[in-house]
Design a protein around this motif. Structure first.
Motif, short mmCIF file in Angstrom:
data_model
loop_
_atom_site.label_atom_id
_atom_site.label_comp_id
_atom_site.label_asym_id
_atom_site.label_seq_id
_atom_site.Cartn_x
_atom_site.Cartn_y
_atom_site.Cartn_z
N ASP A 197 0.82 -1.22 0.00
CA ASP A 197 0.00 0.00 0.00
C ASP A 197 0.86 1.27 0.00
O ASP A 197 0.61 2.22 0.75
CB ASP A 197 -0.95 0.01 1.21
N VAL A 198 1.89 1.27 -0.84
CA VAL A 198 2.74 2.44 -0.97
C VAL A 198 1.98 3.54 -1.71
O VAL A 198 1.45 3.31 -2.80
CB VAL A 198 4.04 2.11 -1.73
N LYS A 199 1.93 4.71 -1.14
CA LYS A 199 1.20 5.81 -1.77
C LYS A 199 2.03 6.37 -2.93
O LYS A 199 3.25 6.51 -2.81
CB LYS A 199 0.90 6.90 -0.75
N PRO A 200 1.36 6.71 -4.05
CA PRO A 200 2.10 7.21 -5.22
C PRO A 200 2.97 8.44 -4.92
O PRO A 200 4.05 8.59 -5.48
CB PRO A 200 1.00 7.54 -6.22
N ARG A 201 2.51 9.29 -4.00
CA ARG A 201 3.28 10.50 -3.67
C ARG A 201 4.06 10.32 -2.36
O ARG A 201 4.27 11.26 -1.61
CB ARG A 201 2.36 11.71 -3.63
N TYR A 202 4.51 9.10 -2.15
CA TYR A 202 5.31 8.76 -0.96
C TYR A 202 6.50 9.69 -0.78
O TYR A 202 6.84 10.09 0.33
CB TYR A 202 5.79 7.30 -1.07
N LEU A 203 7.16 10.05 -1.88
CA LEU A 203 8.40 10.82 -1.80
C LEU A 203 8.20 12.22 -1.25
O LEU A 203 9.16 12.85 -0.80
CB LEU A 203 9.05 10.92 -3.17
N GLU A 204 7.00 12.72 -1.24
CA GLU A 204 6.76 14.09 -0.78
C GLU A 204 6.81 14.20 0.74
O GLU A 204 6.82 15.30 1.29
CB GLU A 204 5.43 14.60 -1.31
N THR A 205 6.82 13.06 1.44
CA THR A 205 6.87 13.03 2.90
C THR A 205 8.18 12.40 3.34
O THR A 205 8.60 11.40 2.79
CB THR A 205 5.68 12.23 3.46
N ASN B 296 1.44 4.06 7.97
CA ASN B 296 1.58 3.61 6.59
C ASN B 296 2.97 3.92 6.06
O ASN B 296 3.65 3.03 5.53
CB ASN B 296 0.53 4.26 5.69
N HIS B 297 3.38 5.17 6.21
CA HIS B 297 4.62 5.63 5.59
C HIS B 297 5.83 4.87 6.11
O HIS B 297 6.75 4.54 5.34
CB HIS B 297 4.79 7.12 5.85
N GLU B 298 5.87 4.59 7.41
CA GLU B 298 7.04 3.92 7.98
C GLU B 298 7.23 2.52 7.40
O GLU B 298 8.35 2.04 7.26
CB GLU B 298 6.95 3.87 9.51
N TYR B 299 6.13 1.85 7.07
CA TYR B 299 6.23 0.53 6.46
C TYR B 299 6.70 0.65 5.01
O TYR B 299 7.49 -0.16 4.52
CB TYR B 299 4.88 -0.18 6.52
N SER B 300 6.21 1.67 4.31
CA SER B 300 6.63 1.89 2.92
C SER B 300 8.13 2.19 2.83
O SER B 300 8.77 1.86 1.82
CB SER B 300 5.84 3.07 2.32
N THR B 301 8.69 2.79 3.87
CA THR B 301 10.12 3.12 3.86
C THR B 301 11.00 1.87 3.83
O THR B 301 12.19 1.94 3.55
CB THR B 301 10.46 4.02 5.07
N SER B 302 10.42 0.70 4.08
CA SER B 302 11.18 -0.55 3.93
C SER B 302 11.74 -0.68 2.52
O SER B 302 12.79 -1.30 2.32
CB SER B 302 10.29 -1.75 4.25
N HIS B 303 11.07 -0.08 1.53
CA HIS B 303 11.56 -0.17 0.16
C HIS B 303 12.84 0.65 -0.02
O HIS B 303 13.68 0.30 -0.85
CB HIS B 303 10.48 0.29 -0.81
N PHE B 304 12.98 1.73 0.72
CA PHE B 304 14.23 2.50 0.69
C PHE B 304 15.36 1.68 1.32
O PHE B 304 16.48 1.65 0.80
CB PHE B 304 14.05 3.83 1.41
N ILE B 305 15.06 1.01 2.43
CA ILE B 305 16.05 0.13 3.05
C ILE B 305 16.46 -0.96 2.07
O ILE B 305 17.65 -1.26 1.90
CB ILE B 305 15.46 -0.51 4.33
N ASP B 306 15.48 -1.56 1.41
CA ASP B 306 15.76 -2.63 0.45
C ASP B 306 16.58 -2.11 -0.73
O ASP B 306 17.50 -2.80 -1.20
CB ASP B 306 14.44 -3.21 -0.06
N ILE C 191 5.49 1.27 -6.40
CA ILE C 191 4.21 1.95 -6.60
C ILE C 191 3.45 1.34 -7.77
O ILE C 191 4.03 0.99 -8.79
CB ILE C 191 4.39 3.47 -6.83
N LYS C 192 2.15 1.22 -7.59
CA LYS C 192 1.27 0.71 -8.62
C LYS C 192 0.33 1.85 -9.03
O LYS C 192 -0.48 2.31 -8.23
CB LYS C 192 0.46 -0.48 -8.11
#
Length: 675
Positions: A285-293, A301-311, A371-372
């Motif tokens: 559930d990565v938000k399309p505008r994730y990078l703006e935050t 939500n955002h903290e879980y999406s940041t796993s992709h930056f770690i990866d 992102i989808k």
């Protein structure tokens, strides 16, 4: 997890009050409790007061039933340097058949500050439950509530109500579901230990209950697994994710975990997927505008999406164990982002800002991005849109960035002049840039997101880059801040070129080798010039991705000729040219072009020689400001080679000898366009 619903022990009844000497071992027994205090535990004589407790603070879970509760006090001290032994008598008849006493009973102390019961490890010695502790507080001996069952594993004790409905993980009832949970916990545990993470010292308590979600409580050390399985993949990810929290707690403890919340959730989701179960479910559930935050955001939500930056970092040369260790050794007050930045600078000749900027490009344009998009990049991600019509030459846009590590996307299109196939566009950073900022430019061929290629970067005010766009191309400017302490506003100027003219480029060069050989190089193509913009168009039909047609031949001293295979490919496409602003020229290269040379040697001993070479072909181009000016090209071909010398024998071929060395070609051209 045991969370408190109400606080405070009530209905206390003092059972004993006895003086304790600081220089003698003391043993005090009352009802079903024995307290052993070693000499030296206290500095002066103090009163030991033991009270029975009629009503204890409620616990969240109904898996445990209190059997005996005592409040223990020794003077005003709550914590001691020496271990005190508590021994509880127990009724063995309470333990159901098929369940071990160690699994049936639970001993817990009440943390009054956090209002939570914390389970303690214990042993059974001579029919007594024995606990070692360095603190006094309310202590309770619990038994397993009616209807609950225990499932054990090498590293886990799992408790569940056998009347619960549960399905998922390939099971259709609670026993099968719990067995699957147990297996996944052990598999994840082994994966984390094998990866080098510190294992918990004690067996881990797990409760399978009816709950909206699974979770881990760092205060109690308990893992709660929900029977609500929305999907097998999500359930596997949750189980492994919550277990990694326990491994994190071995390093950061509860307060440190809370202070590093975004890092804790991001790394747990990464570990569950990439280290343990390979679920493919991290950061869903990565938000399309994730990078703006910013990456440090915590909003469920955002903290879980940041796993992709770690990866992304771990997949591109920054090892996860390295950044994990860097954060672990620093104080929570240092800030996780500061710890990461220092480690990357010291060990990888990069920075957290650089890694984030590269991740932004991956996130926006790579086909493997998390992102989808349903409506496309322009509709769901782009923050600013600019179109340069044929009548316009200049547009300005002010990009507002949030502080921290964030990025916003600007989409630029340009109408092409009649009679032309491309339009030159320049992008300049006018103001607002500092050392935390970078603007990365990507050109999306035919506007397709996953066909976007990196073009250039702007790192300071006054810097500009030029790109040639076709009618349907889109130029994306990714405006990035890497570690800014406050919000920013960066102004860009976007300029479209006037109508362009193509300038033909054709040259040949012969370089004579020592010993009589020579190298012939032919380059054909054409360029356009606009504000230092350079565009090569290949004359070879059917190969629009090539900029230059390069043909090379080596003529050796014995007049034998060998072809050099230097086929331009994706690495040598127009997008691979880089503008060197310091020297004001364009440069590109093919790494490790390969060619093989077969020729007969000059002497009778050798039937033929075979040479294999690897090297770099580099072109440095200084473009003309107009079609009447000169184009300067510096071409370098360097190689390492190995030559094997063969001769014919009655049995076929024989390798006589081998030698190796380096070679190179460097020649300068001045090309003048003839009007």
């Amino acid at each position: 997890m045991l969370l408190i619903l109400s606080s405070g022990c009530t209905g206390k009844d003092e059972l004993v009050s006895q003086s304790i000497s600081p220089v003698e071992d003391s043993t005090v027994s009352v009802e079903q409790l024995t307290v052993e205090i070693p000499a030296g535990t206290i500095a002066t004589e103090e009163k030991l007061v033991i009270s029975s407790v009629e009503k204890i603070p409620d616990v969240e879970l109904d898996a445990l039933t209190p059997l005996r509760s005592y409040e223990i006090e020794l003077g005003d001290e709550g914590y001691f340097e020496k271990e005190i032994t508590l021994s509880f008598d127990y009724d063995a008849s309470l333990v159901p058949e098929g369940i071990e006493a160690l699994d049936y009973f639970t001993v817990a102390s009440y943390n009054e500050e956090d209002e939570v019961w914390v389970e303690s490890q214990f042993d059974i010695v001579d029919d007594k439950i024995v606990v070692k502790t360095t603190h006094f507080s309310p202590w309770t001996l619990f038994g397993l509530s009616d209807g609950y069952v225990v499932s054990t594993a090498p590293h886990f004790t799992i408790k569940f109500d056998d009347s619960l409905d549960a399905s998922g993980l390939g099971a259709y009832e609670i026993y099968g579901y719990t067995a699957k949970v147990r297996s996944l916990l052990e598999e994840s545990y082994d994966a984390y230990v094998n990866a080098g993470f510190t294992a918990p010292k004690n067996k881990i308590s797990v409760y399978v209950i009816k709950s909206d979600e699974s979770y881990y409580n760092p205060l109690t050390g308990n893992i709660i697994i929900s029977t609500q399985s929305y999907s097998d993949v999500a359930t596997k990810q949750e189980i492994s994710h919550e277990l990694f929290h326990l491994f994190q707690n071995q390093v950061f403890y509860s307060r440190g975990m809370d202070m590093r919340r975004w890092w804790i959730e991001a790394t747990a989701d990464y570990a569950a997927d990439e280290i343990a179960l390979k679920t493919g479910a991290m950061g869903k559930d990565v938000k399309p505008r994730y990078l703006e935050t910013t990456i440090t955001t915590v909003d469920s939500n955002h903290e879980y999406s940041t796993s992709h930056f770690i990866d992304y970092m771990a997949s591109n040369g920054v090892p996860f164990k390295g950044i994990w260790g860097a954060v672990a050794k620093d104080s929570a007050f240092t800030g996780v982002d500061s710890s990461l930045d220092s480690y990357i600078k010291e060990n990888h000749k990069s920075s957290l800002k650089d890694e984030y900027a590269d991740f932004a490009g991956f996130f926006l344009f790579n086909a493997n991005s998390p992102i989808k998009l349903e409506k496309g990049l322009d509709e769901e991600v782009v923050a600013y849109k600019e179109d340069i019509s044929t009548g316009d030459t200049t547009e300005k846009v002010k990009v507002k960035l949030n502080s921290g590590y964030t990025a916003k996307l600007v989409a630029i299109t340009a109408d092409v002049h009649s009679g032309s196939t491309t339009r030159g566009v320049s992008v300049e950073a006018l103001s607002g840039m500092n050392e935390n900022n970078v603007i990365q430019l990507y050109k999306a061929i035919d506007g397709e997101r996953t066909k976007a290629v990196y073009v250039a970067s702007l790192t300071d005010n006054g810097k500009q880059a030029q790109v040639s766009l076709k009618e349907n191309d889109v130029l994306y400017a990714v405006v990035i801040t890497g570690g800014s302490s406050s919000d920013q506003e960066i102004e860009l100027e976007i300029e479209g070129s006037p109508k362009e003219e193509m300038i033909p480029v054709e040259f040949e060069q012969t370089y004579y080798l020592e010993g009589g050989g020579k190298v012939d190089i032919t380059v054909e193509g054409s360029i356009t010039g606009f504000n230092n913009q350079l565009t090569f168009v290949s004359k070879k039909p059917g190969y629009p991705s090539e900029i230059l047609d390069i043909t090379g031949f080596v003529t050796h001293a014995d007049q034998k000729t060998s072809r050099i295979t230097l086929t331009p490919d994706a690495e040598f496409a127009s997008e691979s040219w880089r503008w060197d602003s310091a020297n004001e020229y364009w440069v590109t290269s093919i790494s490790n072009p390969r060619y093989r040379i077969y020729y007969y040697g000059p002497g009778p001993d050798y039937a033929y020689n075979e040479r294999e070479s690897y090297g770099t072909l580099e072109f440095v181009i200084q473009p003309p400001a107009s079609k009447d000016q000169q184009l300067l090209a510096d071409v370098n071909l360097k190689w390492d080679y190995t030559t094997d010398h063969y001769r014919s024998t009655s049995d076929g071929e024989e390798l006589v000898s081998s030698d190796s060395g380096v070679g190179g070609v460097n020649f300068m051209h001045v090309l003048v366009h003839a009007n």
